[in-house]
Design an enzyme around this catalytic site. Structure first.
Site, mmCIF file in Angstrom:
data_model
loop_
_atom_site.group_PDB
_atom_site.id
_atom_site.type_symbol
_atom_site.label_atom_id
_atom_site.label_comp_id
_atom_site.label_asym_id
_atom_site.label_seq_id
_atom_site.Cartn_x
_atom_site.Cartn_y
_atom_site.Cartn_z
ATOM 1 N N GLY A 9 0.101 -5.016 -6.839
ATOM 2 C CA GLY A 9 0.731 -4.489 -8.044
ATOM 3 C C GLY A 9 1.788 -3.459 -7.721
ATOM 4 N N VAL A 11 5.290 -2.110 -5.244
ATOM 5 C CA VAL A 11 6.593 -2.642 -4.876
ATOM 6 C C VAL A 11 6.564 -3.322 -3.506
ATOM 7 C CG1 VAL A 11 7.337 -0.410 -3.937
ATOM 8 C CG2 VAL A 11 9.059 -2.073 -4.653
ATOM 9 N N SER A 13 4.118 -4.988 -1.807
ATOM 10 C CA SER A 13 3.536 -6.326 -1.774
ATOM 11 C C SER A 13 4.385 -7.322 -2.553
ATOM 12 C CB SER A 13 2.102 -6.303 -2.305
ATOM 13 O OG SER A 13 2.059 -5.849 -3.643
ATOM 14 N N CYS A 101 -11.135 -0.888 4.735
ATOM 15 C CA CYS A 101 -10.663 -1.850 3.736
ATOM 16 C C CYS A 101 -9.846 -2.948 4.402
ATOM 17 C CB CYS A 101 -9.828 -1.128 2.677
ATOM 18 S SG CYS A 101 -9.303 -2.198 1.310
ATOM 19 N N CYS A 203 -8.549 5.273 -2.773
ATOM 20 C CA CYS A 203 -8.341 4.506 -4.002
ATOM 21 C C CYS A 203 -9.528 4.548 -4.942
ATOM 22 C CB CYS A 203 -7.966 3.061 -3.670
ATOM 23 S SG CYS A 203 -9.285 2.101 -2.901
#
Length: 384
Positions: A9, A11, A13, A101, A203
């Site tokens: 979501g 810029v 990626s 992650c 996150c």
């Protein structure tokens, strides 16, 4: 090739997926839903993978004209990344959840699932470069290198992926000169995320209160704050809230005899104690690590080699002599996990905590990654 584009979501990626389309690949966009709460919202530049992020990723996929799906990886994320985060702090170590992650979600759950579905590779918006060089046997090997833009380089958190997964990964932004250039490209392409702020911090701790998150999950566990000689100086509500090098928030009412500030030197989960002392005891020049993931099969094990090591995502690399154990598998079936690694630093470092990721470089090339077990003062430092 059929490639799976991880679309967060953001810029980076979105532009990475666009470049994969331009390269002629058959691209499918996937957003990873990592939060158990579908109502979770993004808080400015804190957090990621929120409901707003999923919508931004969908709009980017529509602009690019590629199929788009949302994969619910919240259980995997909770059981690996969040659980590891909690258990590491509980054990007196300081983890890097972004490393975990990448290891368990982006380059395990996502990539492995994509390969099972017939995709050839995964493309992400990470800033790092993959370089193919002759292997000396008539073929080539893939090397992981730093990004062209040092300010955005993310090779530190990617080193854990292992050679097997590196062979199936694509990082189209590795050669980008700057984040500003990527934003400008996104605007030119009509991607609405071109001005979206970067996400930062942890996150799943969207409000930035890591200690509050740990208290909520682990509860109060009162114990003692002691000096290096074992004298009790104060009390704490949970040793897991402290990390090596910490100065503020120690809750001590009596100053040191010499008036100098105290720092956390060690967290002892076995006795639920936090050890504090003067800053000079934080300086170390020997690092011992384990759970090594080695990417450079052309660099021999069991021998001391000259390299550089980096112990923080945005830290400066320092010259070191490094030796890794001969034992372990390198075929990539377990990510290349091996055993012990030692590093003797040419320049001492301060505040190194067990659990931190140690990444070994040769210039811009990533040789491997290991998890710090202990940091020590060698003979030269002890003599000072």
């Amino acid at each position: 090739m059929r490639v799976l584009a991880a679309m967060s979501g953001g810029v980076d990626s979105a532009v990475a997926a666009a470049r994969a389309v331009d390269a002629g690949h058959e691209v499918v966009g996937v957003h990873m839903a990592l939060s158990r709460s579908r109502a979770q919202h993004r808080n400015g530049s804190r957090g990621c993978c929120s409901i707003e992020d999923a919508g931004d990723a969908r709009r980017a996929a529509d602009v690019l004209g590629i199929p788009y799906y949302v994969w619910d990886l919240s259980e995997e994320f909770e059981e690996t990344v969040v659980a590891d985060f909690l258990s590491e702090y509980e054990a007196g170590r300081t983890p890097n959840p972004c490393v975990r992650c990448n290891e368990h979600i982006k380059f395990s759950a996502l990539l492995d699932r994509g390969l099972a579905l017939g995709f050839d590779a995964v493309v992400t918006g990470h800033y790092a470069q993959i370089v193919e060089v002759p292997d000396g046997a008539g073929g080539t090997r893939r090397e992981l290198h730093r990004a062209a833009d040092p300010a955005k380089d993310q090779s530190y958190v990617l080193a854990v992926m292992g050679a097997h997964r590196l062979a199936r990964s694509m990082f189209p932004l590795g050669a980008a000169p700057s984040k500003e250039a990527v934003r400008a490209e996104a605007a030119t392409r009509g991607l609405s995320v071109s001005a979206k702020p970067d996400s930062y911090d942890i996150c799943f701790v969207a409000d930035g209160d890591t200690q509050g998150f740990l208290r909520d999950r682990l509860g109060a566990r009162p114990g003692e704050v002691v000096d290096a000689d074992g004298r009790v100086l104060g009390q704490h509500d949970g040793a897991y809230s402290y990390t090596v090098g910490q100065r503020k928030g120690l809750g001590l009412t009596r100053p040191a005899a010499d008036g100098r500030p105290r720092y956390v030197l060690e967290v002892r989960p076995q006795t639920n104690q936090v050890v504090v002392g003067p800053s000079e005891l934080l300086t170390v020049d020997e690092l011992h690590a384990d759970q090594t993931v080695w990417l450079a099969d052309d660099v021999p094990a069991g021998e001391w080699v000259d390299a550089e090591v980096q112990v923080r995502a945005h830290g400066e690399p320092v010259a070191a002599s490094v030796r890794r154990a001969r034992s372990g598998r390198t075929d990539g079936t377990d990510g290349g996990a091996e055993g012990a690694l030692e590093a003797r630093l040419s320049v001492p470092l301060r505040g190194i905590a067990p659990g931190q990721s140690l990444v070994v470089y040769a210039g811009t090339r990533v040789l491997g990654q290991s998890t710090i077990v202990s940091a020590r003062r060698g003979a030269a430092l002890r003599a000072v």
